[in-house]
Design an enzyme around this catalytic site. Structure first.
Site, mmCIF file in Angstrom:
data_model
loop_
_atom_site.group_PDB
_atom_site.id
_atom_site.type_symbol
_atom_site.label_atom_id
_atom_site.label_comp_id
_atom_site.label_asym_id
_atom_site.label_seq_id
_atom_site.Cartn_x
_atom_site.Cartn_y
_atom_site.Cartn_z
ATOM 1 N N LYS A 77 57.009 88.935 126.793
ATOM 2 C CA LYS A 77 56.984 89.749 128.007
ATOM 3 C C LYS A 77 57.264 88.936 129.263
ATOM 4 O O LYS A 77 57.231 89.478 130.381
ATOM 5 C CB LYS A 77 55.637 90.453 128.148
ATOM 6 C CG LYS A 77 55.333 91.461 127.048
ATOM 7 C CD LYS A 77 54.043 92.203 127.327
ATOM 8 C CE LYS A 77 53.626 93.068 126.142
ATOM 9 N NZ LYS A 77 53.204 92.254 124.978
ATOM 10 N N ASN A 108 44.551 96.751 133.228
ATOM 11 C CA ASN A 108 45.755 96.414 132.482
ATOM 12 C C ASN A 108 46.383 97.701 131.966
ATOM 13 O O ASN A 108 45.724 98.479 131.279
ATOM 14 C CB ASN A 108 45.422 95.505 131.291
ATOM 15 C CG ASN A 108 44.768 94.204 131.712
ATOM 16 O OD1 ASN A 108 44.834 93.805 132.872
ATOM 17 N ND2 ASN A 108 44.130 93.528 130.765
ATOM 18 N N TYR A 118 53.336 100.131 125.633
ATOM 19 C CA TYR A 118 52.336 100.482 124.626
ATOM 20 C C TYR A 118 51.978 101.971 124.618
ATOM 21 O O TYR A 118 51.233 102.412 123.767
ATOM 22 C CB TYR A 118 51.059 99.661 124.827
ATOM 23 C CG TYR A 118 51.235 98.202 124.484
ATOM 24 C CD1 TYR A 118 51.767 97.810 123.263
ATOM 25 C CD2 TYR A 118 50.875 97.210 125.384
ATOM 26 C CE1 TYR A 118 51.938 96.466 122.953
ATOM 27 C CE2 TYR A 118 51.027 95.866 125.071
ATOM 28 C CZ TYR A 118 51.565 95.505 123.861
ATOM 29 O OH TYR A 118 51.728 94.180 123.556
ATOM 30 N N ASN A 152 38.024 90.169 130.960
ATOM 31 C CA ASN A 152 39.297 90.806 130.644
ATOM 32 C C ASN A 152 39.148 91.640 129.373
ATOM 33 O O ASN A 152 38.749 91.128 128.328
ATOM 34 C CB ASN A 152 40.381 89.746 130.418
ATOM 35 C CG ASN A 152 41.711 90.364 129.992
ATOM 36 O OD1 ASN A 152 42.471 90.854 130.817
ATOM 37 N ND2 ASN A 152 42.001 90.348 128.695
ATOM 38 N N GLU A 153 39.438 92.931 129.485
ATOM 39 C CA GLU A 153 39.505 93.845 128.341
ATOM 40 C C GLU A 153 38.294 93.744 127.406
ATOM 41 O O GLU A 153 38.426 93.502 126.211
ATOM 42 C CB GLU A 153 40.802 93.629 127.552
ATOM 43 C CG GLU A 153 42.045 94.022 128.334
ATOM 44 C CD GLU A 153 43.297 94.065 127.478
ATOM 45 O OE1 GLU A 153 43.220 93.772 126.264
ATOM 46 O OE2 GLU A 153 44.360 94.389 128.026
ATOM 47 N N TRP A 203 52.772 90.972 133.797
ATOM 48 C CA TRP A 203 52.516 90.283 132.535
ATOM 49 C C TRP A 203 53.848 90.099 131.825
ATOM 50 O O TRP A 203 54.406 91.033 131.335
ATOM 51 C CB TRP A 203 51.558 91.094 131.654
ATOM 52 C CG TRP A 203 51.080 90.291 130.482
ATOM 53 C CD1 TRP A 203 51.615 90.262 129.224
ATOM 54 C CD2 TRP A 203 49.990 89.373 130.478
ATOM 55 N NE1 TRP A 203 50.928 89.380 128.429
ATOM 56 C CE2 TRP A 203 49.926 88.817 129.181
ATOM 57 C CE3 TRP A 203 49.073 88.943 131.440
ATOM 58 C CZ2 TRP A 203 48.965 87.874 128.826
ATOM 59 C CZ3 TRP A 203 48.131 88.012 131.077
ATOM 60 C CH2 TRP A 203 48.080 87.494 129.782
#
Length: 698
Positions: free
Chosen positions: A576, A469, A475, A412-413, A555
């Site tokens: 969130k 994502n 964002y 992830n990321e 999310w």
């Protein structure tokens, strides 16, 4: 001397029995010690339930780096209890920890029997050689200190310390299905369907024997259909060796029911019973299911040959005032929220979750993406590589049989390294090694990643399936940017099936605004209305492109702890979630998805918690899956309207009276009348309708 009921129950369930028994140690009184202070606790337990979710105290600037933070209690703790256990000859005893964070060490009567490094997978050790005739003392050391070789190295969530999942005592005969084989069930089931949809089952079994002989043992395999009826039997004879792996036993299931994404999914069970010539035996029962899964860059996702777009959510495993120490009832409530909303997918972000969660997903037809905690940062050391592979192996072997799991998540990321000496690390090489390792362990499932770097083509080509994502409307940019987000990845990766691993927006149920404006993510002001509106716009683009976007995972399903954050209405919380951290209040956005995903007739008026109004003319919005609904204000019928294709209906410029106003929206489904009601108060100090009306009721 009086014998306690607890001791009697323990003896009855654990000693005077044959074959395998599993005795929970959760309701045992444990002496917990941390930083020199002792108290009695019961399991599951964490020492960070409060300070892990109260926000930054010692940081000059809040961050999203809670995994590696030290603003909550971290260090070594001990849990100690007495086992009401008098060992019987010929019996074997094992201690299994379903989850201990982060490093755990099991000690019996002063003897260390095993150590485990990793917060999210189970561990199991045989304690038989270390037991005394009575008065056996079990000590478990647990340490949630951040290390430089255990994944995750970084992340936006709190690392709660403790024995936060069940601890069990397993009792078996000398010959048993090995519970210490990476704490797995020891039985691995691989179901397949042939071209005529006939079911084939291959089974591997790992056995262990503490008193091998020259004789033979028998293993009987019994398959039961979803109703519990035995439909297939097979018995094989094997040499009674000390350690034995019995591979590729084949069984047939004619015309099996297919496991599918709906409640009461078709879950079969395999009962594996091993019997020794001396009469000892052991039995393990495991779930499995028949289903086919396909991902295509041209056609999206298919289950059992039928195209569908996965409607998924992400889930963190913590809850207000409990941290990670959730009970089975807490987990059942979480799954109820997910299924009642109509979701059919779950990403266990960012780590393997409890066996109970996977069992519930099996039964409820929830498609699962389970991932290892390889988040943000990859270290090139042998120790980190070995630990990450071990966590991957444990996740896969412990959960291999669950039909709900369709994807193994690799990372992830991963987008930067955090220190100068690691600047030259070839992250892609490291991650490809993890991917290949996981594919070798389980070639029957696809691997997947959650990237956030569209331009990193080498990174994004590693796994079988690509996900990203993206947070249009939170964002970066506005919520209508979701369309371009999907199209951008499809254009750059035309040979990859693409899905969205995360998208979402913060929201406080105490903060309201009309007309709504896009808030700053790091600010305290996160009005509930923005989350709802932004999800509406995000989902319009997602729904319109089922082939270009095979599935999405919101999310997040629930607000969760990330102790280094300071935003929204409560420090230490990522807000969130579609449901509040305490699991008591679904937010408006929850009902938007319920209207779209759950076919049960419903109406929900939005902004109900926006109690005090200062505009004398307002817009009224509702979510409904009925064909037409009618608005009534203070007993007066205003207008009947149809919702749009995303189940949103809105009435513009509706006048309110001074004082209390009762708003009702009602409709009819066949012969059933359905309605929802809100009560709002128009304050005396009204403001012009072109100015923002804000409400903060914290």
């Amino acid at each position: 001397m009086r014998t306690s009921p607890l001791l009697l129950a323990f003896l009855a369930s654990s000693l005077f029995v044959e074959a395998r028994t599993i005795t929970s140690l959760n309701n045992h009184p444990w002496v917990f010690e941390f930083n020199g202070e002792k108290q009695q606790v019961f399991l599951p337990h964490t020492w960070n339930a409060q300070d892990g979710a109260d926000g930054p105290k010692n940081l000059s600037k809040p961050t999203a780096l809670s995994v590696q933070g030290n603003d909550y209690a971290r260090g070594m703790a001990t849990y100690q209890t007495k086992l009401a256990l008098e060992p019987q000859a010929g019996k074997r005893y094992f201690i299994k920890l379903d989850g201990a964070s982060v490093i755990s060490e099991v000690i019996i009567n002063g003897n260390t029997v095993g150590k485990h490094e990793g917060a999210f997978t189970a561990s199991c050790y045989e304690i038989t050689p270390f037991l005394k005739d009575k008065n056996n003392e079990l000590t478990i050391r647990v340490d949630n200190t951040q290390t430089n070789y255990i994944a995750p190295q970084a992340g936006d969530f709190t690392t709660f310390g403790g024995l936060y999942r069940p601890v069990n005592l397993i009792t078996t005969d000398a010959l048993c299905i090995n519970p210490t084989y990476f704490a797995s069930p020891g039985v691995f089931i691989t179901p397949t369907l042939d071209q005529n949809n006939q079911g084939k089952v291959k089974v591997d079994v790992h056995l262990s024997n503490s008193k091998p002989s020259t004789g033979n043992a028998e293993i009987t395999f019994t398959i039961k259909d979803p109703s519990g009826e035995a439909i297939t039997h097979k018995t094989v004879t094997i040499p009674n060796n000390e350690e034995k792996i019995v591979k590729q036993i084949e069984l047939s299931v004619p015309k099996p029911k297919l496991w599918s994404a709906h409640k009461n999914a078709a879950v079969y069970t395999l009962e594996t019973c091993v019997k020794d010539s001396d009469g000892s035996e052991d039995t393990v029962i495991e779930p499995f299911g028949f289903r086919s899964v396909a991902f295509s860059p041209q056609n999206g996702f298919s289950l059992n040959g039928k195209p569908m777009q996965i409607r998924g959510v992400n889930r963190h495993q913590d809850k207000k005032n409990q941290g990670w120490a959730l009970t089975p009832q807490d987990e059942e409530l979480d799954i109820q929220y997910i299924t009642q909303m109509g979701a059919n997918g779950l990403r266990t972000a960012h780590y393997p979750q409890s066996e109970n969660i996977y069992n519930l997903c099996d039964k409820n037809g929830i498609l699962v993406w389970s991932e290892i905690p390889c988040i943000e940062k990859v270290r090139p050391t042998v120790e980190f590589r070995d630990n990450t592979k071990l966590q991957a192996k444990e996740m896969i072997l412990q959960n291999y049989n669950h039909p709900s799991i369709i994807l193994w998540g690799v990372f992830n990321e991963i987008y930067h390294q955090c220190s100068a000496e690691e600047a030259a690390v070839k992250m892609e090489k490291e991650l490809k090694e993890y991917n290949d390792y996981m594919k070798k362990l389980d070639p029957t499932r696809h691997t997947v990643c959650a990237t956030n770097m569209q331009g990193r083509s080498e990174l994004n080509e590693i796994t079988d399936v690509l996900c990203a994502n993206g947070y249009p409307g939170w964002y970066g940019g506005g919520p209508k940017g979701m369309k371009n987000f999907i199209e951008g990845y499809n254009k750059q990766y035309p040979n990859k099936a693409f899905g969205i691993s995360e998208y979402g927006h913060g929201a406080s149920i105490y903060q309201h605004e009309s007309p709504v404006k896009q808030p700053k993510p790091t600010h305290y002001w996160h009005p509930e209305e923005w989350q709802a509106y932004a999800h509406e716009e995000n989902y319009r683009a997602i729904k319109a492109q089922p082939k270009a976007c095979w599935g999405t995972f919101i999310w997040n399903m629930f607000d969760f702890a990330t102790d280094a954050r300071n935003e929204g209405d409560h420090p230490g919380i990522n807000d969130k979630g579609l449901v509040t951290y305490d699991r008591t209040t679904p937010k408006d956005a929850y009902y938007f998805y319920k209207a779209n995903w759950n076919h049960e007739p419903m109406i929900h008026i939005t902004s109900k918690r926006f109690k005090i109004r200062k505009h004398d003319h307002i817009n009224i919005k509702a979510y409904t899956n009925l064909s037409v609904v009618t608005l009534i204000v203070n007993g007066k019928e205003i207008q009947t309207k149809q919702p749009d294709s995303e189940k949103v209906v809105e009435w513009q410029n509706i006048p309110l009276e001074k004082g209390t106003n009762v708003i009702k929206v009602h409709g009819k489904d066949k012969h059933t009348h359905i309605s929802d009601t809100a009560t709002w108060i128009l304050a005396n100090d009204t403001i012009p309708t072109d100015q923002t009306d804000k409400f903060d009721n914290r």
